[in-house]
Design a protein around this motif. Structure first.
Motif, PDB file in Angstrom:
ATOM      1  N   LEU A  74     -14.041  29.224  35.444  1.00 17.62           N
ATOM      2  CA  LEU A  74     -13.262  30.243  36.147  1.00 17.62           C
ATOM      3  C   LEU A  74     -11.942  29.615  36.576  1.00 17.62           C
ATOM      4  O   LEU A  74     -11.936  28.582  37.247  1.00 17.62           O
ATOM      5  N   THR A  97      -2.969  46.038  41.343  1.00 17.20           N
ATOM      6  CA  THR A  97      -4.287  46.648  41.166  1.00 17.20           C
ATOM      7  C   THR A  97      -4.836  47.123  42.504  1.00 17.20           C
ATOM      8  O   THR A  97      -5.404  48.205  42.625  1.00 17.20           O
ATOM      9  N   LYS A 137      -8.605  42.204  49.716  1.00 21.01           N
ATOM     10  CA  LYS A 137      -7.962  41.169  48.897  1.00 21.01           C
ATOM     11  C   LYS A 137      -8.416  41.389  47.474  1.00 21.01           C
ATOM     12  O   LYS A 137      -9.569  41.805  47.253  1.00 21.01           O
ATOM     13  N   LEU A 138      -7.538  41.101  46.522  1.00 23.47           N
ATOM     14  CA  LEU A 138      -7.927  41.207  45.114  1.00 23.47           C
ATOM     15  C   LEU A 138      -7.056  40.240  44.328  1.00 23.47           C
ATOM     16  O   LEU A 138      -5.828  40.327  44.373  1.00 23.47           O
ATOM     17  N   ARG A 139      -7.706  39.300  43.649  1.00 23.84           N
ATOM     18  CA  ARG A 139      -6.954  38.337  42.845  1.00 23.84           C
ATOM     19  C   ARG A 139      -7.577  38.258  41.462  1.00 23.84           C
ATOM     20  O   ARG A 139      -8.787  38.268  41.312  1.00 23.84           O
ATOM     21  N   ILE A 140      -6.726  38.201  40.454  1.00 24.66           N
ATOM     22  CA  ILE A 140      -7.188  38.235  39.069  1.00 24.66           C
ATOM     23  C   ILE A 140      -7.019  36.856  38.445  1.00 24.66           C
ATOM     24  O   ILE A 140      -5.920  36.299  38.445  1.00 24.66           O
ATOM     25  N   GLY A 141      -8.106  36.321  37.940  1.00 20.81           N
ATOM     26  CA  GLY A 141      -8.065  35.038  37.253  1.00 20.81           C
ATOM     27  C   GLY A 141      -8.648  35.170  35.858  1.00 20.81           C
ATOM     28  O   GLY A 141      -8.863  36.274  35.360  1.00 20.81           O
ATOM     29  N   LYS A 142      -8.921  34.030  35.235  1.00 19.14           N
ATOM     30  CA  LYS A 142      -9.494  34.030  33.890  1.00 19.14           C
ATOM     31  C   LYS A 142     -10.934  33.532  33.951  1.00 19.14           C
ATOM     32  O   LYS A 142     -11.256  32.665  34.759  1.00 19.14           O
ATOM     33  N   ALA A 143     -11.770  34.081  33.087  1.00 15.38           N
ATOM     34  CA  ALA A 143     -13.150  33.620  32.949  1.00 15.38           C
ATOM     35  C   ALA A 143     -13.328  33.222  31.492  1.00 15.38           C
ATOM     36  O   ALA A 143     -13.243  34.073  30.601  1.00 15.38           O
ATOM     37  N   VAL A 144     -13.548  31.950  31.251  1.00 15.89           N
ATOM     38  CA  VAL A 144     -13.699  31.465  29.875  1.00 15.89           C
ATOM     39  C   VAL A 144     -15.168  31.121  29.649  1.00 15.89           C
ATOM     40  O   VAL A 144     -15.740  30.305  30.383  1.00 15.89           O
ATOM     41  N   GLU A 145     -15.778  31.784  28.666  1.00 16.96           N
ATOM     42  CA  GLU A 145     -17.179  31.531  28.327  1.00 16.96           C
ATOM     43  C   GLU A 145     -17.185  30.701  27.066  1.00 16.96           C
ATOM     44  O   GLU A 145     -16.547  31.068  26.078  1.00 16.96           O
ATOM     45  N   LEU A 146     -17.928  29.586  27.095  1.00 15.92           N
ATOM     46  CA  LEU A 146     -17.938  28.797  25.867  1.00 15.92           C
ATOM     47  C   LEU A 146     -19.298  28.192  25.584  1.00 15.92           C
ATOM     48  O   LEU A 146     -20.125  28.034  26.480  1.00 15.92           O
ATOM     49  N   LEU A 167      -5.983  22.711  28.536  1.00 13.85           N
ATOM     50  CA  LEU A 167      -5.670  23.959  27.828  1.00 13.85           C
ATOM     51  C   LEU A 167      -5.905  25.217  28.659  1.00 13.85           C
ATOM     52  O   LEU A 167      -5.186  26.198  28.508  1.00 13.85           O
ATOM     53  N   LEU A 168      -6.935  25.222  29.497  1.00 17.86           N
ATOM     54  CA  LEU A 168      -7.300  26.494  30.131  1.00 17.86           C
ATOM     55  C   LEU A 168      -6.498  26.775  31.396  1.00 17.86           C
ATOM     56  O   LEU A 168      -6.186  27.926  31.689  1.00 17.86           O
ATOM     57  N   LYS A 197     -18.073  28.272  20.351  1.00 14.19           N
ATOM     58  CA  LYS A 197     -17.572  29.608  20.663  1.00 14.19           C
ATOM     59  C   LYS A 197     -16.731  29.487  21.905  1.00 14.19           C
ATOM     60  O   LYS A 197     -17.024  28.667  22.776  1.00 14.19           O
ATOM     61  N   ARG A 257     -14.527  32.391  24.400  1.00  9.41           N
ATOM     62  CA  ARG A 257     -13.951  33.720  24.611  1.00  9.41           C
ATOM     63  C   ARG A 257     -13.364  33.791  26.007  1.00  9.41           C
ATOM     64  O   ARG A 257     -13.936  33.274  26.962  1.00  9.41           O
ATOM     65  N   GLY A 304     -12.009  35.954  29.148  1.00 12.22           N
ATOM     66  CA  GLY A 304     -12.043  37.240  29.849  1.00 12.22           C
ATOM     67  C   GLY A 304     -11.329  37.144  31.179  1.00 12.22           C
ATOM     68  O   GLY A 304     -10.598  36.178  31.421  1.00 12.22           O
ATOM     69  N   ALA A 354     -11.568  37.287  35.479  1.00  7.73           N
ATOM     70  CA  ALA A 354     -12.448  37.125  36.641  1.00  7.73           C
ATOM     71  C   ALA A 354     -11.689  37.687  37.839  1.00  7.73           C
ATOM     72  O   ALA A 354     -10.640  37.166  38.209  1.00  7.73           O
ATOM     73  N   GLU A 411     -11.673  38.449  41.764  1.00  3.82           N
ATOM     74  CA  GLU A 411     -12.323  38.137  43.046  1.00  3.82           C
ATOM     75  C   GLU A 411     -11.782  39.113  44.065  1.00  3.82           C
ATOM     76  O   GLU A 411     -10.572  39.254  44.208  1.00  3.82           O
TER      77      GLU A 411
END
Lengths: 90, 90
Positions: free
Chosen positions: A9, A24, A38-47, A68-69, B38, B40, B42, B44, B46
């Motif tokens: 995350l 948003t 409160k609302l904050r948008i981040g990235k979720a990387v599944e690997l 990289l992420l 893999k 991907r 997405g 996240a 909060e």
């Protein structure tokens, strides 16, 4: 070789503004969805990765996240690593 | 009013291509980070919200996710909701 699942995350550091999150939040209020403070948008990387052991898997995901992420100037990240049972993945 | 913390993870449906994830995976291989099968990417989200009870908090986050956070044509989402103890937030 053992397989692992990792979720990384990536979120903005607390001091960094998040205009998309703020937009948003105010759109939610306009839609009548109340109470969002409160609302904050981040990235979720599944690997999914192969590694000889859990320590090495963790080392690889750390290197990936740092290089990289996430942008370490403005972002933090944290990782969840889970071994996948090898019988499920012959 | 009770406060809740929610985390909404938004991911592409399995049938949808993720070019950014694929580019990251091949960049990792070029950097010498081996074994990533893999990857991907997405979102996240909060958030912290006020609601009279947990059921209502869940309803609000569901409405927000369906209407604003995810595009149901190409994305799935799932939510974790946790009550925040009100003594921590007087």
């Amino acid at each position: 070789m053992p397989k692992f699942h990792a979720r990384v995350l990536v979120s903005f550091r607390p001091s960094v503004l998040d205009p998309a999150g703020e937009a948003t939040r105010s759109a939610a209020a306009r839609l009548g969805i109340d109470g969002i403070e409160k609302l904050r948008i981040g990235k979720a990387v599944e690997l999914q990765l192969d590694a000889p052991n859990e320590l090495e898997a963790r080392r690889r995901v750390e290197m990936l996240s740092d290089r990289l992420l996430a942008n370490p100037v403005i972002e933090d990240w944290n990782m969840d690593l889970t071994p996948l049972s090898s019988s499920d993945n012959p």
